[in-house]
Motif scaffolding. Structure first.
Motif, short mmCIF file in Angstrom:
data_model
loop_
_atom_site.label_atom_id
_atom_site.label_comp_id
_atom_site.label_asym_id
_atom_site.label_seq_id
_atom_site.Cartn_x
_atom_site.Cartn_y
_atom_site.Cartn_z
N LEU A 62 0.84 -1.20 0.00
CA LEU A 62 0.00 0.00 0.00
C LEU A 62 0.88 1.25 0.00
O LEU A 62 0.63 2.21 -0.74
N THR A 63 1.92 1.23 0.84
CA THR A 63 2.84 2.37 0.93
C THR A 63 3.53 2.63 -0.39
O THR A 63 3.57 3.77 -0.89
N ALA A 64 4.10 1.58 -0.98
CA ALA A 64 4.88 1.75 -2.19
C ALA A 64 4.02 2.16 -3.38
O ALA A 64 4.48 2.91 -4.26
N SER A 403 -1.79 11.83 -2.20
CA SER A 403 -1.20 10.49 -2.07
C SER A 403 0.12 10.53 -1.32
O SER A 403 0.51 9.56 -0.67
N THR A 404 0.82 11.68 -1.38
CA THR A 404 2.07 11.81 -0.64
C THR A 404 1.83 11.73 0.86
O THR A 404 2.57 11.06 1.59
N VAL A 405 0.78 12.40 1.33
CA VAL A 405 0.44 12.34 2.76
C VAL A 405 0.10 10.91 3.15
O VAL A 405 0.56 10.39 4.17
N THR A 406 -0.74 10.25 2.32
CA THR A 406 -1.10 8.86 2.60
C THR A 406 0.12 7.96 2.57
O THR A 406 0.26 7.03 3.38
N PHE A 407 1.03 8.23 1.62
CA PHE A 407 2.26 7.44 1.51
C PHE A 407 3.06 7.49 2.81
O PHE A 407 3.48 6.46 3.34
N PHE A 408 3.27 8.69 3.33
CA PHE A 408 4.08 8.82 4.54
C PHE A 408 3.35 8.23 5.74
O PHE A 408 3.99 7.66 6.64
#
Length: 518
Positions: A62-64, A403-408
């Motif tokens: 999910l992160t990647a 998506s960057t916020v969700t990624f982190f």
């Protein structure tokens, strides 16, 4: 409807119906197995490390994949991407239900994470494309409510499934498939998004996507294995951390040269984006890393069934649902959002700190209060970090920024689950060895050989209190270690500047979008 005519509340709700259903499925994919995992891994002969990996594998993929989904949403049809993500989820869920060993299950969970990551990230992105930041709070509340519903319903559904003989744990994976099919059909009928026509052909940053996936994966693998397969201070650690650093440097270099970078580095020129990303990592550590082990606490420290374990976590979930919904409506009414972030991260730190005192015999009334505080903190924090970022960036970068916020956040969660899971496994083993030694019981004689998740019902009666005490102390330690991360997030959000919420979807510099049926 003309291009500049805002969507009515009814039109937005119709468009969001499929997204909310998809979000429910994505969250359900994680929560439905939380209470079932001890049963699943007992059946598949998996140990504590497998327990951690089943959770971590999903968070890792999910992160990647999150920034990739976000960037693709800036280039191609958002609706098509959501539907593709749901198809991936359907296929991986069907395969997960057919797993015959923990290796197959973990592999299928990787695919589930890719699908769930797409749905989770794209749902927020689609909302941002339809509604102005000022109005977005009320709809973010719906997202929080659906998140809470899936979080409430998931453990209960999973618990009922594994407690029902004629169903079995495999239906924990099959149960989300009908919802996914319905979500695809609803999205096809209702989702109509405003898009900005592109003057140039879209270019996908394959190199950047590959490098960020490799860097995140190598870091997660190191965290998962360190302390178990090799020492924290070892040549393997040096090699993996060095490799991660090299991949990050190569990623930054690739993004500087890419025509359409998967993570535009210019985003981090915005102070709010940078601080929100840091806070998301810290919140993610606590959110995923600590709450993952609640089901283990209630089942293995308090001898509850999977169904009861789900019911006993209701204070945390209800706190999340109510606080998210109420805060969303208040943000829309008054246009202020920073105070909720400050209060949320502080309550999260306090809640986790108090949960750190939990033991196998802690009164449930106290646990309920502690869980409620942590849940309220999460409800005030999760959606509003995304809102702060979406209010900062121009429309054409909404996908990448969201998506960057969700990624982190998910990266922090994957680190938290891996690191805290490894520490918990070590401490539980140590506490259990101490208890067995004091009682004069050999592990093999007590039915505890092999390092597998213990089946309390199959253990000799005198051994059960020794096991529950070890897990109670181990899970308490996990929450205690998660509290400083939430406190650090509190300090970070203090430095975020509160900007008035925009009343339009676009920034002044952005072009008016053209409404199309994509």
């Amino acid at each position: 409807m003309t291009p500049t005519t805002p969507m009515t509340h009814r039109q937005v709700l119709e468009a969001l119906s499929g997204l909310l259903l998809g979000l429910f499925v994505a969250v359900l994919s994680s929560t439905v197995v939380s209470n079932a995992l001890p049963t699943i891994l007992t059946d598949l002969h998996g140990g504590e490390s497998a327990y951690t990996w089943v959770i971590t594998a999903t968070l890792l993929s999910l992160t990647a994949s999150t920034p990739i989904w976000g960037k693709l949403s800036d280039l191609v049809s958002k609706k098509l991407l959501v539907q593709i993500a749901l198809v991936i989820y359907i296929a991986s869920s069907a395969l997960a239900g057919l797993s015959q060993n923990t290796g197959q299950l973990i592999g299928c969970r990787v695919l589930q994470g890719i699908g769930a990551g797409g749905v989770t990230a794209l749902a927020q992105i689609c909302l941002a494309a339809m509604v102005s930041p000022r109005e977005r709070g009320r709809y973010s509340g719906y997202f929080g409510a659906v998140f809470a519903l899936a979080t409430i319903g998931g453990p209960l559904i999973g618990g009922v499934i594994v407690d029902t003989d004629w169903l079995g744990w495999r239906w924990c994976f099959y149960v989300g498939i009908p919802f996914s099919l319905l979500a695809i059909a609803v999205l096809q009928r209702t989702l109509r998004l405003p898009v900005t026509p592109r003057a140039t052909k879209a270019r996908i940053d394959y190199l950047g996507a590959l490098l960020i996936t490799a860097a995140a994966s190598l870091l997660m693998i190191w965290v998962s294995l360190a302390g178990k397969n090799y020492d924290w201070a070892s040549w393997q650690t040096a090699a993996m951390l060095g490799g991660t650093a090299v991949l990050v440097v190569l990623f930054v270099a690739a993004e500087r040269r890419a025509a359409e970078p998967v993570v535009p580095l210019d985003l981090f020129r915005h102070r709010t984006v940078t601080l929100s990303a840091i806070a998301s990592v810290l919140v993610g550590v606590g959110m995923y890393g600590a709450t993952t082990f609640l089901s283990q606490y209630f089942q293995l420290a308090r001898e509850k069934s999977p169904t009861m374990a789900g019911l006993l976590t209701l204070p945390m979930i209800l706190g999340l649902a109510v606080s998210s919904t109420v805060a969303g409506k208040l943000i829309t009414r008054y246009g202020r959002w920073k105070g909720y972030l400050v209060a949320g991260t502080l309550l999260l730190a306090v809640g986790f700190g108090l949960l750190g005192t939990a033991r196998a015999d802690t009164a449930y009334g106290l646990l309920a209060l502690y869980m409620a505080l942590a849940g309220i903190g999460l409800g005030l924090t999760m959606q509003n970090l995304v809102l702060a970022v979406q209010n900062t960036v121009p429309r054409e970068e909404l996908g990448s920024a969201s998506s960057t916020v969700t990624f982190f956040r998910t990266m922090g969660g994957a680190i938290g689950v891996s690191a805290l899971g490894a520490l918990m496994s070590d401490r539980v083993a140590r506490y259990l060895a101490e208890n067995l030694a004091k009682a004069g019981v050999h592990p093999a004689a007590g039915g505890l050989g092999g390092g597998e998740i213990p089946d309390l019902h199959a253990l000799p009666a005198p051994v059960v209190p020794l096991v529950t005490d070890a897990f109670g102390r181990g899970v308490g330690m996990v929450f205690l270690l998660a509290a400083p991360f939430a406190l650090a997030a509190f300090v970070v959000v203090l430095f975020i500047r509160e900007a008035p919420l925009r009343g339009t979807v676009d920034t002044p510099a952005a072009r008016a979008p053209e409404l199309v049926k994509d």
